[in-house]
Design a protein around this motif. Sequence first.
Motif, mmCIF file in Angstrom:
data_model
loop_
_atom_site.group_PDB
_atom_site.id
_atom_site.type_symbol
_atom_site.label_atom_id
_atom_site.label_comp_id
_atom_site.label_asym_id
_atom_site.label_seq_id
_atom_site.Cartn_x
_atom_site.Cartn_y
_atom_site.Cartn_z
ATOM 1 N N GLU A 161 0.857 -1.187 0.000
ATOM 2 C CA GLU A 161 0.000 0.000 0.000
ATOM 3 C C GLU A 161 0.891 1.234 0.000
ATOM 4 O O GLU A 161 1.924 1.271 0.681
ATOM 5 C CB GLU A 161 -0.901 0.031 1.229
ATOM 6 N N GLY A 162 0.490 2.254 -0.756
ATOM 7 C CA GLY A 162 1.273 3.489 -0.807
ATOM 8 C C GLY A 162 2.541 3.366 -1.622
ATOM 9 O O GLY A 162 3.363 4.277 -1.625
ATOM 10 N N LEU A 163 2.709 2.231 -2.315
ATOM 11 C CA LEU A 163 3.928 1.933 -3.076
ATOM 12 C C LEU A 163 3.503 1.547 -4.494
ATOM 13 O O LEU A 163 3.203 0.387 -4.763
ATOM 14 C CB LEU A 163 4.695 0.794 -2.409
ATOM 15 N N PRO A 164 3.460 2.498 -5.417
ATOM 16 C CA PRO A 164 2.883 2.226 -6.733
ATOM 17 C C PRO A 164 3.712 1.309 -7.619
ATOM 18 O O PRO A 164 3.156 0.678 -8.528
ATOM 19 C CB PRO A 164 2.762 3.619 -7.362
ATOM 20 N N ASP A 165 5.027 1.215 -7.378
ATOM 21 C CA ASP A 165 5.903 0.480 -8.289
ATOM 22 C C ASP A 165 6.412 -0.816 -7.654
ATOM 23 O O ASP A 165 6.355 -1.000 -6.431
ATOM 24 C CB ASP A 165 7.095 1.357 -8.692
ATOM 25 N N VAL A 166 6.938 -1.685 -8.503
ATOM 26 C CA VAL A 166 7.596 -2.910 -8.046
ATOM 27 C C VAL A 166 8.930 -3.038 -8.785
ATOM 28 O O VAL A 166 8.953 -3.084 -10.026
ATOM 29 C CB VAL A 166 6.741 -4.161 -8.309
ATOM 30 N N ALA A 167 10.028 -3.064 -8.031
ATOM 31 C CA ALA A 167 11.351 -3.275 -8.629
ATOM 32 C C ALA A 167 11.693 -4.759 -8.548
ATOM 33 O O ALA A 167 11.502 -5.394 -7.507
ATOM 34 C CB ALA A 167 12.400 -2.442 -7.906
ATOM 35 N N VAL A 168 12.182 -5.315 -9.646
ATOM 36 C CA VAL A 168 12.556 -6.727 -9.728
ATOM 37 C C VAL A 168 14.025 -6.801 -10.125
ATOM 38 O O VAL A 168 14.447 -6.190 -11.117
ATOM 39 C CB VAL A 168 11.686 -7.470 -10.762
#
Length: 322
Positions: A250-257
């Motif tokens: 929540e509150g974290l729009p991105d995902v780093a892989v």
Amino acid sequence: MGHSAAVWDYRAATEITKDWNGIDKIVLRNPRGASARVSLSGGQVTSWRNEQGEELLFTSNKVSSKPPKAVRGGIPICFPQFFIWMLAKFRNCGSLEQHGFARNKIWTIDGNPPPLSPNDSQGKSFVDLLLKPSEDLKCWPHSFEFRLRVSLAADGNLTLISRIRNVNGKPFSFSFAYHTYLSVSDISEVRIEGLETLDYLDNLCQKERFTEQGDAITFESEVDRVYLSAPNVVAVLDHERKRTYVVRKEGLPDVAVWNPWEKKSKSMVDLRDSEYKQMLCVNGAAIEKPVTLKPGEEWTGRLEVSVVASTLSSEHFDLQRM
């Protein structure tokens, strides 16, 4: 700070001890035998074990630096930036390091944490940590309060809640990530579901923007991407262990892989050559659009990681739920 213990709801316990460097660490336990360790060095979660005692987070066996320098693995806190190439979004911050300074500072236990919702404390073993500016932060001259709650639920779920408040006289901006190193059996046997059809920035191609084409993300070479406007639930399937990590944010729009693969691993001083096979970073993050806080404003970012038994498909997960 000496050794102590406290008992919480459902007999879940928290204990303060010292690590081999003499730095305080907090051990969280639940009644079923799951545990988590949180170091005051960086406010970093360094271990998360299920009730069978299996380690769920990757940590490198090769240590090249002493605290408060972050160790390779666990869940380092990346603030106020994630990538060096984000520096252009900050003024007068030419000396800010990769992944920011929060992971390399000594945090304190927060003696006066703000109230959170009952769901964030009931039946959970938890600790509240606090980071404030220090005199050596001339590269980022802003006044802030960074409160971090790490909790271990009765069902073994691990939750991190960050609350960053601007106590400055002027606005400031930052990017952020929970740099989560998941322990996997073999990176070649792992797939990520929930990021299909999304746009991503590829850090291996000068941050060029692409669109994900696969039905799921699998790994055959180095990957370093930021998936933009990602859903709040992502699944990481480990076929060999028949285990799925479910990452909720929540509150974290991105995902780093990220996985460095073989060639880059050999150039990393704090990672053994073959350890890339046992790790995968899937990070809840706010990267593309930095968070801006006006004076007195507060931002909250939440990450929850759970583990469930799985088959070859994650169809039984509602990846849009949350």
